[in-house]
Design a protein around this motif. Structure first.
Motif, PDB file in Angstrom:
ATOM      1  N   GLY A   1      23.660 -96.250   6.007  1.00 25.13           N
ATOM      2  CA  GLY A   1      24.346 -95.413   6.977  1.00 25.13           C
ATOM      3  C   GLY A   1      23.672 -94.047   7.082  1.00 25.13           C
TER       4      GLY A   1
ATOM      5  N   ASP B   1      25.864 -92.886  12.280  1.00 24.92           N
ATOM      6  CA  ASP B   1      27.181 -93.513  12.392  1.00 24.92           C
ATOM      7  C   ASP B   1      28.320 -92.533  12.142  1.00 24.92           C
ATOM      8  OD1 ASP B   1      25.907 -94.589   9.530  1.00 24.92           O
ATOM      9  OD2 ASP B   1      27.929 -93.782   9.365  1.00 24.92           O
TER      10      ASP B   1
ATOM     11  N   ILE C   1      30.987 -92.696  17.364  1.00 27.34           N
ATOM     12  CA  ILE C   1      30.561 -92.170  16.069  1.00 27.34           C
ATOM     13  C   ILE C   1      31.805 -91.696  15.326  1.00 27.34           C
ATOM     14  CG2 ILE C   1      29.184 -90.354  14.946  1.00 27.34           C
ATOM     15  CD1 ILE C   1      27.397 -90.321  17.428  1.00 27.34           C
TER      16      ILE C   1
END
Ligand code: C2E
Ligand code: MG
Ligand code: MG
Ligand code: MG
Length: 282
Positions: free
Chosen positions: A175, A197, A231
Motif C-alpha cells: 500500500g 490508496d 482514496i
C-alpha cells in the motif's frame, strides 16, 4: 541579513553554527554506533476505523534507545541520517524490524496492515525496492499487509510525482499512503496519476477542529475529494474527544492520535489489542 550584521553578531552566529555542526557530527557518530549496536527499535501507533473504533492497522515509528539519553524521538536524528548518508542503513533497519514484527509479535493480532515511513532517498533507491521485495519473499509477508508512508515532498521531484519510483514500489503490491497531506505545497493533480490508496490528513489541520473554520473547511474538502477519487483518509493527531466527534460526523473513515492510542512497543501493542473490548456498534 548576515551582510549588514556587525562583527560581534557574526561571531555569535558562527559559534552557534559551530556548536550545531559539532552536535550533528556527534549525533552522526552515535547513530553509526546505534546501527551497529542495534539500538533502534519501532513503536507502533494504532489506526482505528472511526465508525466502530476497531483497530485496522498501526504505524511504525522509529525510536532510538540511547544508552545515556534514553528514548530518543525521530525528530532528533532523522535529519542527521538524511544529511550524512546514514538514511539508507536506517531505512533498511526499519524495514527489517517491521518485517520481523509482522511475522512474529504482531502475527496473531487482528491488524490488517502496518505502515512504515519512507524517506525521499529510500523512495528513489533501487536497493530499497530490492530489499522490500526480498523481505516480502523471504518472510512470506502478504504485500497488502505493508504500507509505505510518503510525504508530499517525498513523492514529488521537480514539481511532479516520481512515477518511476512509485511504480517500482507499487508493483510489489504494498500500500502507498500520502503522509502529512496538505503541508507539502504541492498540486493535488498528482493524486489522480499515482497509485496511492490513502491520504493522511496532517495533524496541523486536525489540531484546531472543530473550532477553526478554515481547518473545518479544509478537512471537509479533503474528505470529499478523497471520496470522489476512491482514496481512503486517515486523520492524524486526534487528541481530543471533540476532534473525534467532529471527524466521525464528517464520515472520516480512519483516525490515529494520542486519544485513540499512543505509539508503543510491538509486544505492548499486542497485549493492548488483546485487552480491547469487542467493536462498538456504529
Ligand atoms: P509522522 O509520520 O507524521 O508521524 C506522526 C507523528 O505524530 C509521530 O511522532 C507520532 O507520535 C505523533 N503523534 C501521533 N498522534 C499524536 C497526537 O495525538 N498528538 C500529537 N501532538 N502528536 C501525535 P514521532 O514518532 O515523533 O515521529 C515524527 C516523524 O518522524 C514522523 O512523522 C515521520 O515523518 C518521522 N519518522 C518516524 N519514524 C520514521 C522512520 O522509520 N523513517 C523515517 N524516514 N521517518 C520516520
Ligand atoms: Mg507517518
Ligand atoms: Mg504524518
Ligand atoms: Mg508529521
Amino acid at each position: 541579513s548576515a551582510k549588514s550584521a556587525g562583527r560581534g553578531q557574526y561571531r555569535v552566529f558562527s559559534e552557534d553554527m559551530h556548536r550545531s555542526l559539532s552536535a550533528r557530527v556527534q549525533t552522526e557518530q552515535e547513530l553509526r554506533a546505534a546501527l551497529a549496536e542495534d539500538e533502534l527499535t519501532l513503536f507502533y501507533q494504532p489506526v482505528l476505523r472511526l465508525a466502530d473504533m476497531t483497530v485496522v492497522g498501526a504505524e511504525a515509528l522509529v525510536r532510538w534507545q540511547h544508552p545515556q539519553r534514553g528514548l530518543v524521538l525521530p525528530e532528533a536524528f532523522i535529519g542527521v541520517a538524511e544529511a550524512t548518508g546514514l538514511s539508507a542503513a536506517l531505512g533498511e533497519r526499519v524495514l527489517r524490524l517491521a518485517g520481523a514484527d509482522l511475522v512474529d509479535t504482531l502475527a496473531a493480532t487482528p491488524l490488517q496492515w502496518i505502515s512504515i515511513n519512507v524517506s525521499a532517498r529510500q523512495l528513489r533507491s533501487a536497493a530499497f525496492a530490492r530489499s522490500l521485495h526480498g523481505l516480502l519473499l523471504t518472510k512470506g509477508v502478504t504485500p497488502a499487509r505493508l504500507k509505505l508512508e510518503l510525504s508530499e515532498t517525498t513523492l514529488m521531484q521537480n514539481g511532479r510525482p516520481d512515477h518511476a519510483a512509485l511504480e517500482r514500489l507499487g508493483h510489489l503490491g504494498v500500500g502507498l499512503a500520502v503522509d502529512d497531506f496538505g503541508t507539502g505545497w504541492s498540486s493535488m493533480a498528482y493524486l489522480k496519476q499515482v497509485p496511492v490508496d490513502s491520504l493522511k490528513v496532517d495533524q496541523s489541520f486536525v489540531q484546531s477542529l472543530p473550532a477553526e473554520a478554515n481547518d473545518r473547511a479544509i478537512t471537509t474538502a479533503v474528505l470529499a475529494m478523497a471520496r470522489a477519487l476512491g482514496i481512503s483518509v486517515i486523520a492524524e493527531g486526534i487528541d481530543s474527544a471533540e476532534q473525534l466527534t467532529f471527524l466521525r460526523a464528517l464520515g472520516c473513515e480512519y483516525g490515529q492520535g494520542f486519544l485513540l492510542g499512543r505509539p508503543m512497543p510491538a509486544a505492548q501493542l499486542a497485549s493492548w489489542l488483546a485487552g480491547r473490548p469487542a467493536p462498538q456498534p456504529p
